[in-house]
Scaffold this active site. Structure first.
Site, PDB file in Angstrom:
ATOM      1  N   SER A 121       0.826  -1.211   0.000  1.00  0.00           N
ATOM      2  CA  SER A 121       0.000   0.000   0.000  1.00  0.00           C
ATOM      3  C   SER A 121       0.853   1.251   0.000  1.00  0.00           C
ATOM      4  O   SER A 121       0.348   2.330  -0.294  1.00  0.00           O
ATOM      5  CB  SER A 121      -0.950   0.005   1.202  1.00  0.00           C
ATOM      6  OG  SER A 121      -0.261  -0.316   2.367  1.00  0.00           O
ATOM      7  N   HIS A 142      -3.303  -3.611  -5.749  1.00  0.00           N
ATOM      8  CA  HIS A 142      -3.598  -3.087  -4.413  1.00  0.00           C
ATOM      9  C   HIS A 142      -5.082  -3.249  -4.073  1.00  0.00           C
ATOM     10  O   HIS A 142      -5.931  -2.534  -4.595  1.00  0.00           O
ATOM     11  CB  HIS A 142      -3.190  -1.605  -4.343  1.00  0.00           C
ATOM     12  CG  HIS A 142      -3.346  -0.996  -2.992  1.00  0.00           C
ATOM     13  ND1 HIS A 142      -3.717   0.313  -2.792  1.00  0.00           N
ATOM     14  CD2 HIS A 142      -3.196  -1.521  -1.750  1.00  0.00           C
ATOM     15  CE1 HIS A 142      -3.782   0.558  -1.499  1.00  0.00           C
ATOM     16  NE2 HIS A 142      -3.471  -0.534  -0.845  1.00  0.00           N
ATOM     17  N   GLU A 154      -6.547  -1.273  -7.191  1.00  0.00           N
ATOM     18  CA  GLU A 154      -5.638  -0.444  -7.990  1.00  0.00           C
ATOM     19  C   GLU A 154      -4.620  -1.363  -8.667  1.00  0.00           C
ATOM     20  O   GLU A 154      -3.916  -2.114  -7.981  1.00  0.00           O
ATOM     21  CB  GLU A 154      -4.931   0.578  -7.102  1.00  0.00           C
ATOM     22  CG  GLU A 154      -5.890   1.608  -6.519  1.00  0.00           C
ATOM     23  CD  GLU A 154      -5.220   2.607  -5.567  1.00  0.00           C
ATOM     24  OE1 GLU A 154      -5.642   3.771  -5.554  1.00  0.00           O
ATOM     25  OE2 GLU A 154      -4.292   2.221  -4.830  1.00  0.00           O
ATOM     26  N   ASN A 192      -4.971   6.645  -1.646  1.00  0.00           N
ATOM     27  CA  ASN A 192      -4.295   7.212  -0.481  1.00  0.00           C
ATOM     28  C   ASN A 192      -3.723   8.602  -0.754  1.00  0.00           C
ATOM     29  O   ASN A 192      -3.474   9.359   0.174  1.00  0.00           O
ATOM     30  CB  ASN A 192      -3.202   6.256   0.019  1.00  0.00           C
ATOM     31  CG  ASN A 192      -3.825   5.083   0.750  1.00  0.00           C
ATOM     32  OD1 ASN A 192      -4.946   5.184   1.258  1.00  0.00           O
ATOM     33  ND2 ASN A 192      -3.138   3.957   0.777  1.00  0.00           N
TER      34      ASN A 192
HETATM   35  P1  NAI Z   1      -1.000  -9.007   8.351  1.00  0.00           P
HETATM   36  O1  NAI Z   1       0.037  -8.673   9.362  1.00  0.00           O
HETATM   37  O2  NAI Z   1      -2.423  -9.190   8.765  1.00  0.00           O
HETATM   38  O3  NAI Z   1      -0.548 -10.340   7.574  1.00  0.00           O
HETATM   39  C1  NAI Z   1       0.718 -10.519   7.034  1.00  0.00           C
HETATM   40  C2  NAI Z   1       1.000 -12.017   6.980  1.00  0.00           C
HETATM   41  O4  NAI Z   1       2.183 -12.207   6.215  1.00  0.00           O
HETATM   42  C3  NAI Z   1       1.235 -12.637   8.342  1.00  0.00           C
HETATM   43  O5  NAI Z   1       0.408 -13.782   8.484  1.00  0.00           O
HETATM   44  C4  NAI Z   1       2.721 -13.017   8.319  1.00  0.00           C
HETATM   45  O6  NAI Z   1       2.981 -14.208   9.034  1.00  0.00           O
HETATM   46  C5  NAI Z   1       2.970 -13.200   6.850  1.00  0.00           C
HETATM   47  N1  NAI Z   1       4.355 -12.971   6.443  1.00  0.00           N
HETATM   48  C6  NAI Z   1       5.165 -11.940   6.790  1.00  0.00           C
HETATM   49  N2  NAI Z   1       6.346 -12.051   6.164  1.00  0.00           N
HETATM   50  C7  NAI Z   1       6.286 -13.158   5.392  1.00  0.00           C
HETATM   51  C8  NAI Z   1       7.180 -13.784   4.473  1.00  0.00           C
HETATM   52  N3  NAI Z   1       8.384 -13.270   4.257  1.00  0.00           N
HETATM   53  N4  NAI Z   1       6.782 -14.893   3.841  1.00  0.00           N
HETATM   54  C9  NAI Z   1       5.557 -15.425   4.072  1.00  0.00           C
HETATM   55  N5  NAI Z   1       4.662 -14.873   4.915  1.00  0.00           N
HETATM   56  C10 NAI Z   1       5.015 -13.740   5.553  1.00  0.00           C
HETATM   57  O7  NAI Z   1      -0.885  -7.876   7.226  1.00  0.00           O
HETATM   58  P2  NAI Z   1      -2.004  -7.321   6.226  1.00  0.00           P
HETATM   59  O8  NAI Z   1      -2.766  -6.243   6.895  1.00  0.00           O
HETATM   60  O9  NAI Z   1      -2.742  -8.468   5.646  1.00  0.00           O
HETATM   61  O10 NAI Z   1      -1.104  -6.613   5.117  1.00  0.00           O
HETATM   62  C11 NAI Z   1      -0.362  -7.367   4.194  1.00  0.00           C
HETATM   63  C12 NAI Z   1       0.070  -6.458   3.065  1.00  0.00           C
HETATM   64  O11 NAI Z   1      -1.065  -5.828   2.465  1.00  0.00           O
HETATM   65  C13 NAI Z   1       1.013  -5.333   3.464  1.00  0.00           C
HETATM   66  O12 NAI Z   1       1.899  -5.099   2.399  1.00  0.00           O
HETATM   67  C14 NAI Z   1       0.057  -4.148   3.626  1.00  0.00           C
HETATM   68  O13 NAI Z   1       0.702  -2.919   3.472  1.00  0.00           O
HETATM   69  C15 NAI Z   1      -0.901  -4.417   2.489  1.00  0.00           C
HETATM   70  N6  NAI Z   1      -2.227  -3.805   2.645  1.00  0.00           N
HETATM   71  C16 NAI Z   1      -2.870  -3.815   3.850  1.00  0.00           C
HETATM   72  C17 NAI Z   1      -4.141  -3.240   3.971  1.00  0.00           C
HETATM   73  C18 NAI Z   1      -4.864  -3.270   5.266  1.00  0.00           C
HETATM   74  O14 NAI Z   1      -5.856  -2.524   5.420  1.00  0.00           O
HETATM   75  N7  NAI Z   1      -4.483  -4.082   6.229  1.00  0.00           N
HETATM   76  C19 NAI Z   1      -4.806  -2.604   2.825  1.00  0.00           C
HETATM   77  C20 NAI Z   1      -4.069  -2.727   1.575  1.00  0.00           C
HETATM   78  C21 NAI Z   1      -2.811  -3.278   1.518  1.00  0.00           C
END
Ligand code: NAI
Length: 506
Positions: A121, A142, A154, A192
């Site tokens: 993001s 995105h 996006e 954003n």
């Molecule tokens: P989250 O923290 O809920 O989940 C991330 C997951 O990735 C965790 O289960 C973790 O164990 C796993 N993980 C971390 N590093 C890893 C790796 N190297 N290999 C395999 N698994 C790995 O995070 P969330 O909120 O789902 O965000 C994920 C991505 O999406 C980020 O890049 C965030 O910026 C993006 N994003 C998040 C939004 C939101 O509202 N939460 C909206 C749009 C994009």
């Protein structure tokens, strides 16, 4: 079987990854879900399966669909298991080094034609793609949270992305039933970036003591139809997320004044006043219930003075009609009598400047925001000069509340509240068009679907009139001497010739 990507992997099974995996399976792809924590994958698959069962119970999908989707979503126990995929979407931790390491490792595993998409993001997609052997296969995809409900996606071509990759991802998003928009790989992408104006300008209004946060929320909800006021929204998102995004996008655009964040927000973040999740933000939350400070009561006024309206008032004929409807005694002489309440209705200018320029008695001047058609709003907003007498302020408040419509009285500032916030939103959006960050049509779609605004920012500008938006900005620039309000050349050109802001060609 999905025509674009039959075999898809989602890496990262957190809040986003599980929603993306759900939509990918619903689009007919065979989906493998991988996470460095295997228990996260199991929890995600269980949660998605429960969502599907609920959908079936509500008649939103058939038993066959449920069975097909469930069979199509599987856990992967290693990256090696992703070898046969046509598309990998990563939704792992938001760190450049982690995303680059993941995609580099995947390049050694997947086939030549496998597309690598990032759900980042805030990172540069180009920075994620550049270290790859084949950067052309990488692009941004995105999604928004919660993925199944937020229909916008996006699609972000990085500098080296192959056009065919971007086209396939766009088609894939459509096959999910979601709405793709194409965003340049620039900070904040579309949503954003376009969303910066609402919070930052509202924070400035509160920072200047023009009104308190609850009043700003009420005004923007009731006048413009925003579902949530800016402070309610920041409390919902959490100031740790919103303020950090504000700072990051501002810095990445090399301190662009239109995107300048608020020092007050930084201080509140340090204090831990993050919003709903900490029980206190701008509002306090008791048992999850927002505590809203009461509105000031309408003053009781025994006898209302006669009213005189400045010849330069915006929507003057409508203001006269409104005063007639409210039963006001209207003075029509060239100058106000010595008892008259003096009404002004500027665009962008503050009441004090208007009083000085028009040689009006500042002790009797009250301003009303007439930018919008009175019939289209649920609240009227008045402003006083520092010299306005209490009886004049109370008389104006009582008069404009006499038909039962809500009234807020704010301190003197250029542009009241709505003029400032909306002109700022329109200006940021116009400058995104000037920079070619997206098409005007995609901007509107992205903002209405991604931010839930009642209108896209360009449609907002059209509703007010591009010339009026320009007038507000020029006058705000004069009042504040701040380049923050300098109108984008894109807006200036359209305002100058009265062209619709949605008009794409130049
Ligand atoms: P989250 O923290 O809920 O989940 C991330 C997951 O990735 C965790 O289960 C973790 O164990 C796993 N993980 C971390 N590093 C890893 C790796 N190297 N290999 C395999 N698994 C790995 O995070 P969330 O909120 O789902 O965000 C994920 C991505 O999406 C980020 O890049 C965030 O910026 C993006 N994003 C998040 C939004 C939101 O509202 N939460 C909206 C749009 C994009």
């Amino acid at each position: 079987m999905n025509a674009f990507f039959p075999q898809v992997a989602v890496v990262g099974a957190g809040a986003m990854g599980r929603g993306i995996a759900q939509m990918a399976a619903q689009a007919g792809s065979q989906v493998l879900l991988f996470d460095q924590q295997p228990e996260a994958v199991a929890a995600a698959i269980q949660s998605v399966t429960e969502q599907w069962q609920k959908m079936q119970a509500k008649g939103k999908c058939s038993a066959e669909q449920l069975a097909g989707w469930t069979a199509g979503l599987k856990a992967a126990d290693s990256l090696q298991a992703l070898a046969g995929c046509n598309l990998v979407i990563e939704a792992i931790v938001e760190r450049l080094d982690a995303k680059v390491a993941l995609f580099s490792a995947l390049e050694a595993i997947v086939g030549e034609s496998c597309v690598l998409a990032s759900n980042t993001s805030s990172l540069s997609v180009t920075a994620i793609a550049k270290p790859l052997k084949r950067p052309g296969r990488c692009a941004g995809l995105h999604f928004f949270n919660p993925v199944p409900l937020m229909r916008l996606v996006e699609v972000i071509p990085a500098t080296h992305s192959d056009a065919a990759v971007v086209d396939a991802l766009t088609g894939y998003v459509k096959s999910m039933g979601h709405t793709p928009v194409t965003a340049c790989d620039m900070p904040g992408f579309i949503v954003n970036h376009a969303g910066r104006g609402y919070g930052t300008e509202s924070l400035r209004l509160v920072g200047e003591s023009v009104a308190d946060f609850a009043t700003v929320d009420r005004i923007l909800r009731d006048q413009m139809g925003f579902k949530l006021g800016p402070f309610e929204l920041m409390d919902l998102t959490g100031l740790d997320i919103s303020h950090t995004a504000m700072e990051s996008i501002y810095r990445q655009f090399y301190d662009e004044p239109r995107l300048r964040p608020s020092a007050q927000a930084a201080q509140r973040m340090t204090a831990g006043l993050l919003g709903r999740k900490t029980g206190a933000g701008f509002y306090r939350y008791e048992n999850g219930q927002q505590q809203v400070p009461p509105e000031p009561p309408v003053p009781q006024v025994a006898e209302l003075p006669p009213v005189w309206v400045s010849p330069r008032a915006a929507r003057r004929a409508e203001l006269y009609q409104l005063l007639k409807n409210l039963g006001a005694r209207i003075e029509t002489a060239q100058a106000p009598s010595s008892q008259a309440l003096i009404l002004v209705a500027p665009l962008g200018f503050d009441m004090t400047t208007v009083a000085a320029v028009e040689r009006l008695d500042p002790a009797r001047v009250v301003g009303i925001d007439m930018m919008l058609d009175d019939a289209a709003t649920r609240r009227r907003v008045l402003a006083t000069t520092p010299a306005t007498r209490r009886d004049m302020r109370d008389a104006a408040h009582a008069l404009f509340a006499s038909d039962g419509k809500a009234v807020s009285v704010v301190r003197d500032s250029g542009g009241f509240v709505t003029q400032r916030v909306v002109a700022h939103i329109v200006n940021i959006a116009s400058d995104m068009c000037q920079q070619g960050l997206c098409s005007p049509a995609d901007l509107e779609t992205a903002v209405t679907l991604g931010l839930g605004y009642p209108l896209g920012p360009l449609a907002m500008g059209n509703a007010i009139g591009p010339t009026n938006v320009l007038e507000i900005l020029f006058n705000l620039q004069t009042v504040y001497g701040d380049t923050r309000y300098r109108p984008s050349p894109w807006l200036r050109r359209r305002g100058a010739i009265g062209l619709s802001l949605l008009h794409e060609e130049e």
